[in-house]
Design a protein around this motif. Structure first.
Motif, PDB file in Angstrom:
ATOM      1  N   GLU A 162      -0.603   2.786 -10.180  1.00 60.76           N
ATOM      2  CA  GLU A 162      -1.119   1.974 -11.275  1.00 60.76           C
ATOM      3  C   GLU A 162      -1.464   2.830 -12.491  1.00 60.76           C
ATOM      4  OE1 GLU A 162      -2.263   1.918  -8.195  1.00 60.76           O
ATOM      5  OE2 GLU A 162      -1.469  -0.013  -7.480  1.00 60.76           O
ATOM      6  N   ARG A 163      -2.025   4.012 -12.223  1.00 54.81           N
ATOM      7  CA  ARG A 163      -2.380   4.904 -13.325  1.00 54.81           C
ATOM      8  C   ARG A 163      -1.129   5.378 -14.057  1.00 54.81           C
ATOM      9  NH1 ARG A 163      -4.941  10.975 -12.678  1.00 54.81           N
ATOM     10  NH2 ARG A 163      -4.983  11.495 -14.894  1.00 54.81           N
ATOM     11  N   SER A 204      -1.296  10.931  -7.737  1.00 53.93           N
ATOM     12  CA  SER A 204      -2.009   9.945  -8.560  1.00 53.93           C
ATOM     13  C   SER A 204      -1.622   8.539  -8.131  1.00 53.93           C
ATOM     14  CB  SER A 204      -1.674  10.140 -10.045  1.00 53.93           C
ATOM     15  OG  SER A 204      -1.999  11.450 -10.456  1.00 53.93           O
ATOM     16  N   SER A 205      -2.442   7.589  -8.482  1.00 51.33           N
ATOM     17  CA  SER A 205      -2.146   6.201  -8.126  1.00 51.33           C
ATOM     18  C   SER A 205      -0.991   5.679  -8.970  1.00 51.33           C
ATOM     19  CB  SER A 205      -3.381   5.331  -8.343  1.00 51.33           C
ATOM     20  OG  SER A 205      -3.703   5.276  -9.726  1.00 51.33           O
ATOM     21  N   TYR A 261       0.891   5.315   0.397  1.00 56.38           N
ATOM     22  CA  TYR A 261       0.122   6.462   0.870  1.00 56.38           C
ATOM     23  C   TYR A 261       0.470   7.697   0.041  1.00 56.38           C
ATOM     24  CZ  TYR A 261      -0.775   3.474   4.889  1.00 56.38           C
ATOM     25  OH  TYR A 261      -1.151   2.427   5.697  1.00 56.38           O
ATOM     26  N   GLN A 262      -0.550   8.455  -0.308  1.00 53.41           N
ATOM     27  CA  GLN A 262      -0.362   9.656  -1.110  1.00 53.41           C
ATOM     28  C   GLN A 262      -1.131  10.817  -0.512  1.00 53.41           C
ATOM     29  OE1 GLN A 262      -1.715   7.470  -4.652  1.00 53.41           O
ATOM     30  NE2 GLN A 262       0.154   8.174  -5.643  1.00 53.41           N
ATOM     31  N   ARG A 280       0.853  -1.191   0.000  1.00 54.33           N
ATOM     32  CA  ARG A 280       0.000   0.000   0.000  1.00 54.33           C
ATOM     33  C   ARG A 280       0.885   1.235   0.000  1.00 54.33           C
ATOM     34  NH1 ARG A 280      -4.828   1.615   4.312  1.00 54.33           N
ATOM     35  NH2 ARG A 280      -5.521   3.494   3.208  1.00 54.33           N
ATOM     36  N   THR A 315      -3.880  13.353   0.109  1.00 57.52           N
ATOM     37  CA  THR A 315      -5.326  13.234  -0.054  1.00 57.52           C
ATOM     38  C   THR A 315      -6.055  14.572   0.099  1.00 57.52           C
ATOM     39  OG1 THR A 315      -5.526  12.672   2.303  1.00 57.52           O
ATOM     40  CG2 THR A 315      -5.382  10.838   0.733  1.00 57.52           C
TER      41      THR A 315
END
Length: 219
Positions: free
Chosen positions: A141-142, A138-139, A84-85, A82, A87
């Protein structure tokens, strides 16, 4: 023996502080000579991509090896489960605004680096900064999907190969017309080399950012 080292260090410092190192008296201006030979008003770009182009080739190769090394050394590590970014909306807006500004500056430095302060390496750093700012909002994965969809890794390698080929051609004595100094299309091959280096550094930075986020998280 220790006192010999101390005395040598003191003597070296005194030499740097008090002994003059006068510049040689030349019958011509070095800056004007470089600008005339390279055809660009930014003589730093003229030096990097013409007078010392041989060194610049290996600088690009070293950067490429560093990126490959980062991917190789972390290939066997466990990815973070996981990440964390940011928010809060304020941080997201500021990061995206900063990324937009950095990307525009990078494009400007790449296209007009031979006319004003800037150049390919600075443009690539600006592009990498923009990608880093996007990465913290951004995620992963993106970013990874966009990286693969646009074949960024392939374009990075292609830019390096084209840069090396054009550099070898230039070092062999074949040059494009310099054009009118101060115009956008001036300086012969230098603007093209600027853009290629910018692409290489920006995409390489993107690759490294993805690797470190995946295996180290947001530091």
């Amino acid at each position: 023996m220790k006192w010999i080292y101390i005395a040598a260090g003191i003597a070296f410092v005194l030499k740097m502080l008090f002994l003059a190192n006068p510049a040689p008296r030349l019958p011509f201006s070095i800056v004007e000579a470089i600008a005339k030979d390279s055809g660009v008003s930014n003589v730093v770009s003229g030096i990097i991509f013409r007078n010392r182009l041989y060194d610049t080739i290996f600088e690009v190769i070293v950067f490429t090896i560093a990126i490959m090394g980062a991917n190789f050394l972390m290939a066997n590590e466990q990815p973070f489960t996981r990440i964390y970014q940011f928010t809060d909306q304020t941080s997201i807006v500021l990061a995206q605004l900063g990324a937009t500004v950095a990307a525009l500056v990078g494009i400007e430095l790449a296209i007009r680096g031979h006319l004003s302060p800037g150049g390919g390496f600075a443009a690539g750093v600006a592009g990498g900064t923009a990608i880093g700012l996007i990465a913290i909002t951004s995620s992963p994965e993106r970013l990874q999907n966009v990286y693969k969809r646009w074949h960024a890794a392939t374009w990075e390698k292609v830019s390096v190969l084209i840069f090396i080929v054009l550099s070898v051609v230039t070092l062999s004595g074949i040059e494009l017309p310099h054009g009118q100094m101060g115009d956008l299309f001036s300086g012969g091959i230098i603007p093209i080399l600027n853009i290629l280096v910018a692409i290489k550094v920006a995409l390489g930075s993107w690759s490294v950012v993805l690797v470190f986020i995946r295996y180290r998280g947001l530091l």
